[in-house]
Design an enzyme around this catalytic site. Structure first.
Site, PDB file in Angstrom:
ATOM      1  CG  HIS A 268      -2.026   0.943   1.273  1.00  0.00           C
ATOM      2  ND1 HIS A 268      -2.402   1.757   0.248  1.00  0.00           N
ATOM      3  CD2 HIS A 268      -2.840   1.283   2.316  1.00  0.00           C
ATOM      4  CE1 HIS A 268      -3.393   2.547   0.637  1.00  0.00           C
ATOM      5  NE2 HIS A 268      -3.678   2.292   1.886  1.00  0.00           N
ATOM      6  CG  HIS A 307      -4.327   0.925  -8.263  1.00  0.00           C
ATOM      7  ND1 HIS A 307      -5.664   0.915  -7.968  1.00  0.00           N
ATOM      8  CD2 HIS A 307      -3.756   1.798  -7.405  1.00  0.00           C
ATOM      9  CE1 HIS A 307      -5.899   1.773  -6.998  1.00  0.00           C
ATOM     10  NE2 HIS A 307      -4.767   2.322  -6.629  1.00  0.00           N
ATOM     11  CG  ASP A 363       2.921   4.356  -3.775  1.00  0.00           C
ATOM     12  OD1 ASP A 363       2.043   3.503  -3.584  1.00  0.00           O
ATOM     13  OD2 ASP A 363       3.002   5.422  -3.134  1.00  0.00           O
TER      14      ASP A 363
HETATM   15  C1  SDX Z   1      -1.448   2.280  -3.296  1.00  0.00           C
HETATM   16  O1  SDX Z   1      -6.193   0.923  -3.325  1.00  0.00           O
HETATM   17  C2  SDX Z   1      -5.711   2.139  -3.510  1.00  0.00           C
HETATM   18  O2  SDX Z   1      -6.384   3.043  -3.961  1.00  0.00           O
HETATM   19  C3  SDX Z   1      -4.242   2.293  -3.074  1.00  0.00           C
HETATM   20  C4  SDX Z   1      -3.574   3.613  -3.418  1.00  0.00           C
HETATM   21  C5  SDX Z   1      -4.183   4.775  -2.668  1.00  0.00           C
HETATM   22  O3  SDX Z   1      -4.083   5.910  -3.159  1.00  0.00           O
HETATM   23  O4  SDX Z   1      -4.657   4.536  -1.528  1.00  0.00           O
HETATM   24  O5  SDX Z   1      -3.684   3.864  -4.814  1.00  0.00           O
HETATM   25  C6  SDX Z   1      -2.097   3.598  -3.029  1.00  0.00           C
HETATM   26  O6  SDX Z   1      -1.428   1.460  -2.429  1.00  0.00           O
HETATM   27  C7  SDX Z   1      -0.901   2.011  -4.667  1.00  0.00           C
HETATM   28  C8  SDX Z   1      -0.353   0.557  -4.817  1.00  0.00           C
HETATM   29  C9  SDX Z   1       1.083   0.547  -4.248  1.00  0.00           C
HETATM   30  N1  SDX Z   1       1.586  -0.858  -4.198  1.00  0.00           N
HETATM   31  C10 SDX Z   1       2.551  -1.283  -5.020  1.00  0.00           C
HETATM   32  O7  SDX Z   1       3.036  -0.610  -5.926  1.00  0.00           O
HETATM   33  C11 SDX Z   1       3.036  -2.713  -4.720  1.00  0.00           C
HETATM   34  C12 SDX Z   1       3.160  -3.503  -6.036  1.00  0.00           C
HETATM   35  N2  SDX Z   1       1.790  -3.713  -6.557  1.00  0.00           N
HETATM   36  C13 SDX Z   1       1.176  -4.985  -6.252  1.00  0.00           C
HETATM   37  O8  SDX Z   1       1.502  -5.554  -5.022  1.00  0.00           O
HETATM   38  C14 SDX Z   1      -0.310  -5.016  -6.643  1.00  0.00           C
HETATM   39  O9  SDX Z   1      -0.397  -4.522  -7.919  1.00  0.00           O
HETATM   40  C15 SDX Z   1      -1.335  -4.318  -5.770  1.00  0.00           C
HETATM   41  C16 SDX Z   1      -1.228  -4.724  -4.343  1.00  0.00           C
HETATM   42  C17 SDX Z   1      -1.218  -2.837  -5.876  1.00  0.00           C
HETATM   43  C18 SDX Z   1      -2.719  -4.714  -6.293  1.00  0.00           C
HETATM   44  O10 SDX Z   1      -2.841  -6.060  -6.088  1.00  0.00           O
HETATM   45  P1  SDX Z   1      -4.143  -6.904  -6.543  1.00  0.00           P
HETATM   46  O11 SDX Z   1      -5.192  -5.995  -7.059  1.00  0.00           O
HETATM   47  O12 SDX Z   1      -4.486  -7.818  -5.442  1.00  0.00           O
HETATM   48  O13 SDX Z   1      -3.613  -7.668  -7.794  1.00  0.00           O
HETATM   49  P2  SDX Z   1      -2.987  -9.113  -7.734  1.00  0.00           P
HETATM   50  O14 SDX Z   1      -1.927  -9.168  -6.669  1.00  0.00           O
HETATM   51  O15 SDX Z   1      -4.089 -10.107  -7.677  1.00  0.00           O
HETATM   52  O16 SDX Z   1      -2.242  -9.169  -9.144  1.00  0.00           O
HETATM   53  C19 SDX Z   1      -2.908  -9.642 -10.316  1.00  0.00           C
HETATM   54  C20 SDX Z   1      -1.783 -10.238 -11.156  1.00  0.00           C
HETATM   55  C21 SDX Z   1      -0.993 -11.320 -10.425  1.00  0.00           C
HETATM   56  O17 SDX Z   1      -0.398 -12.158 -11.421  1.00  0.00           O
HETATM   57  P3  SDX Z   1      -1.068 -13.649 -11.676  1.00  0.00           P
HETATM   58  O18 SDX Z   1      -1.204 -14.296 -10.311  1.00  0.00           O
HETATM   59  O19 SDX Z   1      -2.390 -13.348 -12.348  1.00  0.00           O
HETATM   60  O20 SDX Z   1      -0.076 -14.335 -12.573  1.00  0.00           O
HETATM   61  O21 SDX Z   1      -0.817  -9.219 -11.467  1.00  0.00           O
HETATM   62  C22 SDX Z   1       0.427  -9.576 -10.854  1.00  0.00           C
HETATM   63  C23 SDX Z   1       0.141 -10.578  -9.778  1.00  0.00           C
HETATM   64  O22 SDX Z   1       1.270 -11.397  -9.545  1.00  0.00           O
HETATM   65  N3  SDX Z   1       0.948  -8.326 -10.270  1.00  0.00           N
HETATM   66  C24 SDX Z   1       2.231  -7.958 -10.320  1.00  0.00           C
HETATM   67  C25 SDX Z   1       2.283  -6.723  -9.682  1.00  0.00           C
HETATM   68  N4  SDX Z   1       1.064  -6.373  -9.267  1.00  0.00           N
HETATM   69  C26 SDX Z   1       0.236  -7.380  -9.631  1.00  0.00           C
HETATM   70  N5  SDX Z   1       3.310  -8.582 -10.842  1.00  0.00           N
HETATM   71  C27 SDX Z   1       4.483  -7.905 -10.707  1.00  0.00           C
HETATM   72  N6  SDX Z   1       4.628  -6.709 -10.119  1.00  0.00           N
HETATM   73  C28 SDX Z   1       3.544  -6.095  -9.590  1.00  0.00           C
HETATM   74  N7  SDX Z   1       3.664  -4.913  -8.998  1.00  0.00           N
END
Ligand code: SDX
Length: 436
Positions: A268, A307, A363
């Site tokens: 997050h 996201h 971020d």
């Molecule tokens: C913020 O919710 C909000 O509004 C949050 C925010 C706010 O203003 O409050 O916008 C702020 O928290 C932004 C997000 C910051 N986090 C990161 O940058 C961390 C990296 N991102 C991931 O951990 C992820 O994208 C999330 C946590 C942001 C979202 O996760 P989801 O929606 O649960 O998506 P998921 O984990 O189910 O991913 C779907 C697929 C998966 O692959 P498969 O299992 O389908 O093969 O996408 C892949 C994931 O492995 N994936 C990524 C990835 N994010 C998702 N693969 C590599 N790198 C990534 N960053």
């Protein structure tokens, strides 16, 4: 559209049920009538991580993840970032309308009246190790504020509630700056009532022995824009926490401390710190393909990408990229930007990221700017928490006024052991593992 209903056939009983559809949702409680017999509890929905569950109705922020749209109270984020100050946007989020010039003047005075913290709170902060993580200090100090303002528990008294809201918004930069100075072993700098919100924050961070701190206007403006971009984002993890804890009628300081804890998580708000660590680890553009390969093997996450809602470019990331260029004209270009730009270029043309609709989020670029301003990576999430406090409080206030809301208490699907009797030691074998 007429006939806003859903008809469900339960094939276990051949019974059909018709439930109303409202604003694209059905009420989960309308499913409880679907039973196989008198003893049946009735159907529930199972939705881990709330992937497809609306927890509330809200009028504060609107997101369209496919189109990359973000609006606060109907105003596009691009226009607010371009034309407003952070406290002006804070007023909008809390009150639903942009302030008149007079309203903004009194709101500024109200918030800036609350920038001092109790001298004993400084002693609480002095108790932290010199290398305590600033988010831990912020969370601890905000929770401690509830012990200084016991009247904050009168959450249904509008006057008290508004006082606490002004106090929290006013004091967050002070606590954040004290955490920064504590880390460096520097004396605290008291707030300067002649400075605006962001310049005062800069004063408390960076004033040395000069009689009056002179804030660089480009940096101050960049902070205003960054604070506006981070102010609210509908039902994100930390706001959900604010609403869940707030639903128990805890006071706003304890509730905000819980939201700070949730924001700290690396998935997050903690991601901006992780992005810098990731860029440091990659080190140079030539190392990017190797890192991307690890991500595609599932060994690493590309921090700052992806996201839950945005399946398009995060509109905030676009604006932050522009702010970066303005800041670098003053601070000098952060070489990490070149790695980040190349990383984005490669990722956005790679099938792995395209298929999963992974784009840079808020971020990805923010940390690069913060580092250029002189912040260490462990301060980055604090810079997220300061403005997000406004969104948390606006959502908390909306929750308290929502007749639909009660204490948050989800159900579960029990998958554990059936009833069984305690037996004496002699009859106990190896630990019975619960079958998943
Ligand atoms: C913020 O919710 C909000 O509004 C949050 C925010 C706010 O203003 O409050 O916008 C702020 O928290 C932004 C997000 C910051 N986090 C990161 O940058 C961390 C990296 N991102 C991931 O951990 C992820 O994208 C999330 C946590 C942001 C979202 O996760 P989801 O929606 O649960 O998506 P998921 O984990 O189910 O991913 C779907 C697929 C998966 O692959 P498969 O299992 O389908 O093969 O996408 C892949 C994931 O492995 N994936 C990524 C990835 N994010 C998702 N693969 C590599 N790198 C990534 N960053």
């Amino acid at each position: 559209m007429d006939n806003e209903t859903l008809t469900i056939t339960d094939n276990r009983t051949d019974q059909t049920y018709t439930v109303p559809i409202s604003r694209g949702t059905i009420r989960a409680m309308d499913l409880r009538q679907i039973k196989t017999g008198a003893d049946d509890f009735g159907l529930m929905t199972y939705d881990p991580a709330f992937m497809n569950t609306a927890s509330c109705q809200s009028a504060i922020t609107y997101l369209d993840g496919d189109k990359g749209i973000l609006r606060y109270r109907g105003y596009p984020i691009e226009q607010l970032a371009e034309n407003c100050t952070f406290l002006e946007v804070a007023y909008l989020l809390l009150n639903g309308e942009l302030p008149t010039e007079d309203e903004l003047g009194s709101w500024n005075r109200e918030v800036l009246r609350h920038t001092m913290i109790h001298e004993k709170l400084k002693k609480v902060m002095e108790g932290f190790n010199y290398d305590a993580h600033p988010m831990g200090m912020l969370m601890g100090a905000v929770a401690a504020l509830s012990t200084f303002y016991p009247d904050a528990r009168n959450i249904f008294d509008p006057a008290s509630r508004n006082e606490q809201i002004s106090r929290l918004i006013g004091k967050m930069p002070t606590i954040a700056a004290y955490a920064y100075r504590h880390r460096l072993g520097l004396p605290y700098v008291y707030p300067d009532p002649e400075l605006c919100y962001t310049k005062n924050y800069m004063n408390m961070l960076w004033k040395r022995t000069e009689p009056k701190y002179a804030a660089n206007p480009v940096i101050a403006h960049a902070l205003e824009v960054l604070f506006i971009l981070h102010a609210d984002h509908e039902q994100n993890c930390s706001t959900n926490t604010m609403r869940a804890v707030g639903s128990s009628h805890a006071d706003p300081y304890a509730t905000t401390a819980a939201a700070i804890a949730a924001l700290w998580g690396p998935l997050h708000g903690g991601a901006n710190e992780e992005v810098l660590r990731m860029l440091d680890e990659i080190g140079k553009v030539s190392e990017i393909p190797g890192f991307i390969a690890q991500v595609k093997d599932g060994k690493r996450k590309l921090m700052g990408f992806g996201h839950r809602v945005y399946k398009n470019y995060d509109p905030r990331a676009r604006i932050i990229k522009r702010v970066a260029e303005q800041v670098f004209e003053v601070t000098g270009r952060n070489p990490k930007l070149d790695i980040a730009l190349e990383l984005e270029k490669i990722a956005l043309s790679d099938e792995y990221f395209i298929k999963r609709k992974l784009y840079p989020n808020v971020d990805f670029y923010s940390g690069i700017i913060y580092q250029a301003m002189g912040f260490t990576p462990d301060q980055f999430t604090v810079l997220f928490a300061i403005p997000r406090t406004v969104g948390w409080l606006a959502q908390w206030q909306e929750l308290l006024g929502d007749a639909d809301q009660k204490i948050a208490r989800p159900r579960q699907v029990y998958i554990g052991q059936d009833a069984r009797d305690v037996v004496p030691f002699a009859q106990r074998g190896k630990l019975q593992t619960v079958t998943a």
